[in-house]
Design an enzyme around this catalytic site. Sequence first.
Site, PDB file in Angstrom:
ATOM      1  N   ARG A 197       3.060   0.012  -5.349  1.00 31.90           N
ATOM      2  CA  ARG A 197       2.908  -0.644  -4.053  1.00 31.90           C
ATOM      3  C   ARG A 197       1.552  -1.350  -3.921  1.00 31.90           C
ATOM      4  NH1 ARG A 197       6.682   1.091  -0.545  1.00 31.90           N
ATOM      5  NH2 ARG A 197       5.448   0.349   1.197  1.00 31.90           N
TER       6      ARG A 197
ATOM      7  N   GLU B 157      14.967 -17.129 -13.889  1.00 33.58           N
ATOM      8  CA  GLU B 157      14.636 -15.712 -14.039  1.00 33.58           C
ATOM      9  C   GLU B 157      13.805 -15.487 -15.315  1.00 33.58           C
ATOM     10  OE1 GLU B 157      14.392 -13.189 -12.443  1.00 33.58           O
ATOM     11  OE2 GLU B 157      14.647 -11.449 -13.715  1.00 33.58           O
TER      12      GLU B 157
ATOM     13  N   LYS C  58       5.195  -3.915  -6.486  1.00 32.09           N
ATOM     14  CA  LYS C  58       6.648  -3.823  -6.633  1.00 32.09           C
ATOM     15  C   LYS C  58       7.378  -4.120  -5.333  1.00 32.09           C
ATOM     16  CE  LYS C  58      10.412  -2.540  -8.843  1.00 32.09           C
ATOM     17  NZ  LYS C  58      10.906  -3.556  -9.787  1.00 32.09           N
TER      18      LYS C  58
ATOM     19  N   LYS D  52      10.037 -13.967 -15.375  1.00 31.62           N
ATOM     20  CA  LYS D  52       9.667 -12.761 -16.134  1.00 31.62           C
ATOM     21  C   LYS D  52       8.437 -13.064 -16.986  1.00 31.62           C
ATOM     22  CE  LYS D  52      11.342 -10.250 -14.498  1.00 31.62           C
ATOM     23  NZ  LYS D  52      12.339 -10.316 -13.469  1.00 31.62           N
TER      24      LYS D  52
ATOM     25  N   TRP E 161      -3.100  -2.412  -1.679  1.00 26.27           N
ATOM     26  CA  TRP E 161      -2.898  -3.806  -2.079  1.00 26.27           C
ATOM     27  C   TRP E 161      -3.645  -4.634  -1.049  1.00 26.27           C
ATOM     28  CZ3 TRP E 161      -0.616  -8.466  -0.438  1.00 26.27           C
ATOM     29  CH2 TRP E 161      -0.337  -9.394  -1.452  1.00 26.27           C
TER      30      TRP E 161
ATOM     31  N   ASN F 224      -0.769   1.740   6.018  1.00 31.17           N
ATOM     32  CA  ASN F 224      -0.037   0.699   5.306  1.00 31.17           C
ATOM     33  C   ASN F 224       0.526  -0.237   6.364  1.00 31.17           C
ATOM     34  OD1 ASN F 224       1.698  -0.811   3.683  1.00 31.17           O
ATOM     35  ND2 ASN F 224       3.307   0.743   3.744  1.00 31.17           N
ATOM     36  N   GLY F 225       0.142  -1.510   6.306  1.00 34.94           N
ATOM     37  CA  GLY F 225       0.617  -2.460   7.307  1.00 34.94           C
ATOM     38  C   GLY F 225      -0.490  -3.430   7.651  1.00 34.94           C
TER      39      GLY F 225
ATOM     40  N   CYS G  65       0.877  -1.168   0.000  1.00 35.02           N
ATOM     41  CA  CYS G  65       0.000   0.000   0.000  1.00 35.02           C
ATOM     42  C   CYS G  65       0.912   1.215   0.000  1.00 35.02           C
ATOM     43  CB  CYS G  65      -0.916   0.132   1.221  1.00 35.02           C
ATOM     44  SG  CYS G  65      -2.111  -1.199   1.386  1.00 35.02           S
TER      45      CYS G  65
ATOM     46  N   GLU H 198       5.170 -13.570 -14.757  1.00 38.47           N
ATOM     47  CA  GLU H 198       4.604 -12.436 -14.030  1.00 38.47           C
ATOM     48  C   GLU H 198       4.013 -11.363 -14.934  1.00 38.47           C
ATOM     49  OE1 GLU H 198       7.238 -10.184 -11.421  1.00 38.47           O
ATOM     50  OE2 GLU H 198       8.911 -10.484 -12.776  1.00 38.47           O
TER      51      GLU H 198
ATOM     52  N   HIS I 108      14.421 -36.611 -15.484  1.00 40.03           N
ATOM     53  CA  HIS I 108      13.936 -37.128 -14.194  1.00 40.03           C
ATOM     54  C   HIS I 108      12.470 -36.773 -13.963  1.00 40.03           C
ATOM     55  CE1 HIS I 108      17.966 -38.395 -13.228  1.00 40.03           C
ATOM     56  NE2 HIS I 108      18.387 -37.218 -13.672  1.00 40.03           N
TER      57      HIS I 108
HETATM   58  O1  M6R Z   1      12.712  -5.468  -3.798  1.00 45.47           O
HETATM   59  P1  M6R Z   1      13.260  -6.847  -3.813  1.00 45.47           P
HETATM   60  O2  M6R Z   1      14.427  -6.998  -4.729  1.00 45.47           O
HETATM   61  O3  M6R Z   1      13.575  -7.374  -2.445  1.00 45.47           O
HETATM   62  O4  M6R Z   1      12.092  -7.737  -4.388  1.00 45.47           O
HETATM   63  C1  M6R Z   1      12.193  -9.124  -4.481  1.00 45.47           C
HETATM   64  C2  M6R Z   1      11.102  -9.684  -5.346  1.00 45.47           C
HETATM   65  O5  M6R Z   1       9.852  -9.352  -4.828  1.00 45.47           O
HETATM   66  C3  M6R Z   1      11.176  -9.181  -6.790  1.00 45.47           C
HETATM   67  O6  M6R Z   1      12.400  -9.476  -7.360  1.00 45.47           O
HETATM   68  C4  M6R Z   1      10.053  -9.829  -7.620  1.00 45.47           C
HETATM   69  O7  M6R Z   1      10.278 -11.200  -7.735  1.00 45.47           O
HETATM   70  C5  M6R Z   1       9.956  -9.157  -8.994  1.00 45.47           C
HETATM   71  N1  M6R Z   1       8.595  -8.902  -9.322  1.00 45.47           N
HETATM   72  C6  M6R Z   1      10.530  -9.980 -10.080  1.00 45.47           C
HETATM   73  O8  M6R Z   1      10.464  -9.365 -11.311  1.00 45.47           O
END
Ligand code: M6R
Length: 580
Positions: A32, A453, A575, A457, A75, A101-102, A7, A460, A476
């Site tokens: 956020r 990775e 984010k 990508k 959020w 926020n929390g 948030c 998401e 396997h």
């Molecule tokens: O801010 P941070 O690097 O700690 O965040 C970690 C993950 O939340 C972040 O890398 C997330 O997996 C991304 N959405 C990936 O693209």
Amino acid sequence: MLKAKMCGIIGYVGEKEANDILIAGLERLEYRGYDSAGIAVTHNNTISINKSEGRVHNLKKEKLDGTIGIGHTRWATHGPPSNKNAHPFTCNEKKFVVVHNGIIENYLELKSGLHRSGISCTSDTDSEVIVHLIAQAYGGNLKEAVCKVIKHLQGSYALCVMHKDTHELVGARNGSPLLIGIGKGENFFASDASAIIDYTKDVIYMNDFQIAEIGKNLVTVFDFDGVEQSHEIKKIDWNLEQAQKSGYKHFMLKEIFEQPSVAQESLKVTFAIRKDFSRIIFVACGTASYAGLVGKYIIEKIAKIPVVNEIASEFRYKECLISEKDLVIAISQSGETADTLAAVRLARQKGARTLGLINVVDSTIAREVDSVVYTRAGPEIGVASTKAFISQLVMLYKFAFHLTENGMSNDIVDKIKETLKLSESIRKLAEQYYTCQNFLYIGRNIHFPLALEGALKLKEISYIHAEAYPAGELKHGPIALVCTEMPTIAICPQDSVYEKTYSNIEEIKARNGKVITIATEGDERIRNVSNDIIYVPKVDDIFYPFVIAVVLQLFAYHIADLRDCDVDKPRNLAKSVTVE
Ligand code: M6R
């Protein structure tokens, strides 16, 4: 145990109309969370509220008058996204408003107490209780009322509170980020600096257990007992331009293209850390954790020091076998990720030394680790991490070289630039594959984390199911998935494991699987086993992750864009993941 949710919150007090400042700030904080948004402004001793389910831009249909106000972008955790669960919350007589926020962990108990006094909450949230409690506690001084109420709150919070008659806002922090922006004749509260950077670069990062009162010419910080505390004003060292799209269709694309300059900047970093540890433990989440896995391969290869790569959310709840001989390295773009922060706190409790590789300056993790090295990626706005990943890789390589007292060449900057020229051809390839429902990603050795990775990508931002495996693991189990409908992205540059990966690709081809191979330019043999090939520039074996990461980012980006997905704000994500 402290939990926190995402948030974004903002507060403004000054001489300008608060409405537009609050909305513009919330738009910047949408990373956020973007389930609902709202603002409250007080004018002529009356509070007006404009809130709505969905994005911040929905608030633009209405304009509230007044020069003091607060805002929130949500959020959802407690209660689904809806108008009734949107912040700000007000009390029955509409004298106070609160944004939060929390997570208030004891909200049910507090709600029952309110109910016994004849006060009912109208939302499903944990946050609404706060405003009713403040209304009950108020005896003419808002700060004092907030001080009284926070003693009863269990959990985590950054709060912003406004009274209909006063000219000050009150903010409090315990576990969720909150800063004060210092302007001329105006001051701000915000979850982070991007929300207020149009107006000021001078900020005070509030610490946990602090409460602050701001007016247009007033900033005072107190502890939770109301005792005034000194504070330090810091200068933000990045600018608005860096937080804008600059002509790119999406922030993600812009950030992918910024990677040569980011790598250049990160290469300037030096380490000055004592080398008297016997083991390194990385703690991180998501993309940062995959960077950690690359770091493990590289440090073990170059520096011959054992490395454990721990997913922070697992690390914090398992038997923690670490000691003062270990160096625990937290990797995080935001510096606010709840699990990574908790892992750092645990490591410190156990006596381990902690180092942070962090992008956001003065973020919570940056302030809690024993020493911090900033990764210098600049503000990353796209929810999918790209340039932060590259900067983390640079740091980890630099660290590995530091441990062996060798320098690292800067050729990778040009190689990343060269790789970016593939964007158009990768788009054409994406046009052939964007309707697929499933993808497999494979790689060996240092390319396995890249496969993870790449798959993350794609998942998401395009919502396509993708799985990553070490290439040798296919037989396997996962090879059973291979069919014409499930293409494989095979990472197979000409390095020490080329022949092994080549054989794995042959096994896929023998089962009618389609293969898109990421290969080294000039490798003609790879055509025999590939349906499509993306050729990357030749680099020394250990540096392939830098160019391969760019290809994987571009592939995911173009697929998601072709599918019309909201690339920068994918569904269900935020984010900064400040929820455990
Ligand atoms: O801010 P941070 O690097 O700690 O965040 C970690 C993950 O939340 C972040 O890398 C997330 O997996 C991304 N959405 C990936 O693209």
